[in-house]
Design a protein around this motif. Structure first.
Motif, PDB file in Angstrom:
ATOM      1  N   ARG A  12      30.060  43.887  47.766  1.00 28.43           N
ATOM      2  CA  ARG A  12      31.842  43.219  47.060  1.00 28.43           C
ATOM      3  C   ARG A  12      32.182  42.428  46.388  1.00 28.43           C
ATOM      4  N   SER A  13      31.888  41.287  47.793  1.00 28.69           N
ATOM      5  CA  SER A  13      32.401  40.005  48.287  1.00 28.69           C
ATOM      6  C   SER A  13      31.256  39.438  47.422  1.00 28.69           C
ATOM      7  N   THR A  35      50.042  40.031  37.538  1.00 28.43           N
ATOM      8  CA  THR A  35      49.815  41.740  36.953  1.00 28.43           C
ATOM      9  C   THR A  35      49.314  42.351  35.986  1.00 28.43           C
ATOM     10  N   GLN A  48      39.165  39.960  40.606  1.00 26.47           N
ATOM     11  CA  GLN A  48      40.733  39.005  41.091  1.00 26.47           C
ATOM     12  C   GLN A  48      41.163  39.421  42.258  1.00 26.47           C
ATOM     13  N   GLN A  49      40.960  40.645  42.784  1.00 24.90           N
ATOM     14  CA  GLN A  49      41.113  41.122  44.319  1.00 24.90           C
ATOM     15  C   GLN A  49      40.956  40.081  44.737  1.00 24.90           C
ATOM     16  N   ALA A  50      39.517  39.804  44.836  1.00 25.75           N
ATOM     17  CA  ALA A  50      38.695  38.538  46.059  1.00 25.75           C
ATOM     18  C   ALA A  50      39.733  37.492  46.122  1.00 25.75           C
ATOM     19  N   TRP A  51      39.105  37.427  43.772  1.00 27.44           N
ATOM     20  CA  TRP A  51      40.653  35.907  44.446  1.00 27.44           C
ATOM     21  C   TRP A  51      41.895  35.895  45.230  1.00 27.44           C
ATOM     22  N   GLN A  52      42.139  36.974  44.936  1.00 29.03           N
ATOM     23  CA  GLN A  52      43.978  37.482  45.300  1.00 29.03           C
ATOM     24  C   GLN A  52      43.477  37.123  46.851  1.00 29.03           C
ATOM     25  N   GLU A  53      42.802  37.754  47.567  1.00 20.60           N
ATOM     26  CA  GLU A  53      42.763  37.797  48.960  1.00 20.60           C
ATOM     27  C   GLU A  53      42.060  36.588  49.354  1.00 20.60           C
ATOM     28  N   PRO A  78      37.683  43.646  37.248  1.00 18.38           N
ATOM     29  CA  PRO A  78      39.550  43.549  38.524  1.00 18.38           C
ATOM     30  C   PRO A  78      38.559  43.011  40.067  1.00 18.38           C
ATOM     31  N   PHE A  79      37.715  43.547  40.407  1.00 21.43           N
ATOM     32  CA  PHE A  79      37.333  42.964  41.631  1.00 21.43           C
ATOM     33  C   PHE A  79      37.281  41.366  42.146  1.00 21.43           C
ATOM     34  N   SER A 110      45.263  34.457  49.343  1.00 25.71           N
ATOM     35  CA  SER A 110      46.510  34.927  50.514  1.00 25.71           C
ATOM     36  C   SER A 110      45.937  34.715  52.069  1.00 25.71           C
TER      37      SER A 110
END
Length: 188
Positions: A85-86, A114, A171-176, A168-169, A179
């Motif tokens: 995923r990464s 969101t 987007q999640q990776a970018w958000q992580e 979506p993964f 953070s």
């Protein structure tokens, strides 16, 4: 051979998710029939499938890598899935970097939302992009960049004026990553 085009569109509906889940169950059944071992639990396979963005081909890759793992099956599959995923997210985000600063600013506006982003072509959006890239961005500059982002399969148009990140993964990776940058103090 079955080719599923526009998987990102499929995962936006319950029916699409069920179809992809059925493909995952099919993948597991074929591996069992071939005598592959070790095999993960159903729950571990579902978790890996979700982590991999509901992509059957990525799940198959993870299951193949599982065959050479030394760790317990379910734990190893989780680690493999998160690594794949990464890696996949990094490849997608590298494509973004190649498209330039304005494309990155548009992506950031959409990724930070969101659900679906609106106002991508608005005056407020143009001002935000101007601040992000350090030069004036006019509304007419935005459309070609949005087209490039869609062609690169980084974003998708959900409906008139509504955009989302295609995977979506990603987007999640970018958000992580954002953070982590805030925690490190690298970005304010």
């Amino acid at each position: 051979m079955l080719v599923v085009d526009e998987v990102q569109q499929a995962i936006t509906t319950d029916e699409g998710n069920e179809l992809l889940l059925a493909l995952k169950d099919h993948v597991l059944a074929r591996l069992r029939e071939s005598g592959a071992a070790p095999m993960p639990s159903r729950e571990a396979a579902i978790n890996a499938f979700q982590a991999l963005g509901h992509r059957p081909e990525e799940l198959l890759r993870a299951l193949r890598q599982l065959q050479t793992a030394d760790a317990p099956t379910d734990t190893a599959l989780a680690i493999i899935a998160m690594t794949l995923r990464s890696t996949a997210a990094d490849v997608e985000l590298a494509k973004l970097e190649q498209l330039g600063a304005l494309a990155t600013a548009v992506f950031v506006r959409i990724a930070a939302t969101t659900g679906e982003a609106t106002g991508v072509f608005s005056g407020v959006g143009a001002v935000a992009y101007t601040m992000a890239v350090g030069r004036e961005v006019k509304i007419e500059h935005i459309q070609p960049v949005v087209n490039e982002l869609m062609a690169a399969n980084l974003i998708m148009r959900r409906s008139h004026g509504h955009y989302a990140i295609a995977a979506p993964f990603v987007q999640q990776a970018w958000q992580e990553k954002q953070s982590l940058l805030r925690i490190d103090g690298s970005v304010s």
